[in-house]
Enzyme design. Sequence first.
Site, PDB file in Angstrom:
ATOM      1  N   GLU A 499     -68.016-112.928 -25.372  1.00 51.90           N
ATOM      2  CA  GLU A 499     -68.218-112.275 -24.076  1.00 51.90           C
ATOM      3  C   GLU A 499     -69.323-112.913 -23.236  1.00 51.90           C
ATOM      4  OE1 GLU A 499     -68.550-108.090 -24.961  1.00 51.90           O
ATOM      5  OE2 GLU A 499     -66.369-107.887 -25.100  1.00 51.90           O
ATOM      6  N   LYS A 613     -71.813-115.583 -27.747  1.00 52.73           N
ATOM      7  CA  LYS A 613     -72.305-114.309 -28.260  1.00 52.73           C
ATOM      8  C   LYS A 613     -71.856-114.109 -29.704  1.00 52.73           C
ATOM      9  CE  LYS A 613     -71.882-109.375 -27.103  1.00 52.73           C
ATOM     10  NZ  LYS A 613     -71.202-108.401 -26.232  1.00 52.73           N
TER      11      LYS A 613
HETATM   12  C1  BGC Z   1     -68.460-107.175 -28.558  1.00 51.85           C
HETATM   13  C2  BGC Z   1     -66.979-106.882 -28.596  1.00 51.85           C
HETATM   14  C3  BGC Z   1     -66.760-105.573 -29.307  1.00 51.85           C
HETATM   15  C4  BGC Z   1     -67.578-104.460 -28.672  1.00 51.85           C
HETATM   16  C5  BGC Z   1     -67.478-103.160 -29.423  1.00 51.85           C
HETATM   17  C6  BGC Z   1     -69.181-106.012 -27.904  1.00 51.85           C
HETATM   18  O1  BGC Z   1     -70.547-106.233 -27.910  1.00 51.85           O
HETATM   19  O2  BGC Z   1     -68.713-108.353 -27.840  1.00 51.85           O
HETATM   20  O3  BGC Z   1     -66.295-107.920 -29.268  1.00 51.85           O
HETATM   21  O4  BGC Z   1     -65.411-105.246 -29.283  1.00 51.85           O
HETATM   22  O5  BGC Z   1     -68.928-104.837 -28.642  1.00 51.85           O
HETATM   23  O6  BGC Z   1     -67.959-103.299 -30.718  1.00 51.85           O
END
Ligand code: BGC
Length: 786
Positions: A499, A613
């Site tokens: 992300e 990330k």
């Molecule tokens: C992560 C996602 C994840 C979400 C919920 C985010 O910080 O990047 O991959 O689905 O958190 O756990």
Amino acid sequence: MMNYDLGKGKYANWVVSDVSFSADTLGKTESIMYLGNGYMGLRSVAEEPYLEETRNLFVAGTFNKFDRNEVTELPNIADITRVNITIDGERFSLEFGSVKNYVKQLNLKTAELIRSFEWKSPKGKELRFNFRRFVSLDNLHLIGMKMEVESLTHPVSIGFDSGIDSQMTNSGVQHFHEGDKRIFDKKFIQLVQTTTESKVDVVLNTAHELSVNGIKVDVEPIMGMDRRKVWLQYSLDLQPGDTLAMEKLTTIHTSRDKEYAAQEYQLELLREKSMENLRTASLKGYENVYKEHVAAWDAKVWNKYNFTVNSEDPFDALALRFAIYHLTVMTPAHDERMGIGAKALSGEGYKGHSFWDTEVFIIPFFIYSNPEVAKSLLKYRYHGLVGARKKAAENGYEGTMYPWEAAWPTDGEVTPIWGAVDIVTGKQTKIWSGFIEQHITADIAFAVWQYYKITNDQEFMNLYGYEIIFDTASFWASRLEWNEQKQEYQINNVVGPDEYKEHVDNNAFTNHMAHFNISLAMKYYEELKGKNPEILEGLESKLKLTDSYKSWEEKLEKIYLPQPRKEDMVIPQDDTYLNKRVIDLEKYKNQSKVGTLFNDYNLEQVNEIQVSKQADIMILFLILENRFSPEVKQANFDYYEPKTLHDSSLSLSTHAILANDLGREELAYSLFRRATEIDLGPAMNSSDHGVHAASLGGIWQSVVLGFGGVRMVDGKLRINPRLPKHWKDLSFTINWQGSKLQLHMDHSTLTITTEKEVSLIIEVFGQKYEVTGETKINYKKQNVEV
Ligand code: BGC
């Protein structure tokens, strides 16, 4: 301060403890020691209040939307844990006076929270306190609490008020109407409330039993009622050596309870039923309902999964038990209309919403260990087709576009739009995931396939699975963008699993998964045409399958699938990643808490740096493992891992498994240990908003798929054990295509015990074996002794 070795005898390596009280770091143990049973989750707050506490009780599925500018969330239900205690009129709190022998612990085996200590009041009166609490796995609606107070030095007058307090909010948001309060017979307290928008009725009942030195006492309480609060106030005198015991049983029922999905609902009946449940539990008494709860944990969990990890460091066994405890309490196994929240039922974080976390990180545990539960979780996605089709249509696509964040199945997309502060502009950062993090649609299709291959559950496929796979494929077919110049289909403007890269074109994970999804749909379409055309006919009118198939067929081979570069075998994570700026990440790689990059850069700037990330391509290597060679995996691990900050808790376990596959056993073990420490470790603030559900699934994955080497590859079972050198052996039960296998592995031998009459083929380090009964495979020598 955390401690992991206070469990003794039969509880050795079963007990997680905090051995020093600090009013500033309450969040950690409130979250990681939370109690639950999938129906509800209760944060493990202290009975007496503290400023920094977060008192939360959630019931799965009771989503409510506070106003149109907010997204729906699990409401914080009225509190029953708070007890205001006074000793000779002085308020009891660990922030006053002095405390000795403090310990707060979660016994994973019995799923019981215990808190005990000796306290000296500011006026010098010494008392011993012992609190116990459980959320029943036997009766999903029941919470039990017990408080024992012994006067050690003086005659004291002890007073406490306890009841139901609905002055609770989700960080200030009030989800309930005031509701009805009533005390029956000066004993049974009832509160009935309704959520403001979703109109879910919630009924809580509670009752207390008091005894002194084991003998029941009838103390006339004073009744109290206030706005959103109803309680009883008790007081009595204790002589030195006397122990007061207070047992409090509570039941919770809601109009969302599964039985009302099929039968007519009446609030009056719900009230009666829930009160009846409390009266029955009260007649049995605290200790008996507690015993039933412990027996349920043994039968439904510990004796079912049969795990043993023999490690030089007993913490490893504890960490696995901790993961299994949490995987059990977070999962609404009782109701297929509900999913698992990213912070489980342990805190307000992520609002109780379900993400790809379930399908990629958590469901494998259930598919292998408890397929019925996996089925229920996949049916949640089946019911979610309503919301997912709505999302596709709203975005101008065909088929099923699953929401990035999901709540009630019909809700569709519920990701909030605004997030944390942007350190450059001072505004809120926009969250793009709900718009363009689209891989979840293929992740769900992947999970359906995995479930089918591992369980052989044809009925599930006929009723639900094919429909999900076909309709998700249709989404991808409509989502693909034709690039005239390159003569290929691309997927542009997405967020992939990493992300820290937004609005990217051709994220490798997304493109490969979309390709997988469409090719799976084609395969099943062709198979069904020959074997079971009625299923296709049944779905034809709903999904326009004939047209869809044409479009899949036309597009599949033309999808651009990022490939390893010639010079170094690195697969571009997306079209631009490899051209971005490289900076020295050492400071962030060594950070003691996640997300420190954002102290120096905003997300827009992070987008322009080669920094990730979390695992992105690495997950592809794990779930579509035979699409890539070991050399390619190695090259990419070496390229991307140093650029990955593991700022998402989803990252470490995947890296641990891959490192192990690549033969880097020490690294794998240390990544595994770091993964176990995300919630369990010494950092006192990392779990404040709730536990990390996916990471807990990741711990199980690291043990079973990683060190145990259990994988489904192309529908076949492969077991390549690679235990850490710190481990002597590992054993556990899995389900494979309808039968149970007991596995035991050490550094040279894999022992598989099948159920009677079952014979199956497995692959171990490239060799095929037919196993039946107890089969020992010496996997280094590659021969079989039956
Ligand atoms: C992560 C996602 C994840 C979400 C919920 C985010 O910080 O990047 O991959 O689905 O958190 O756990």
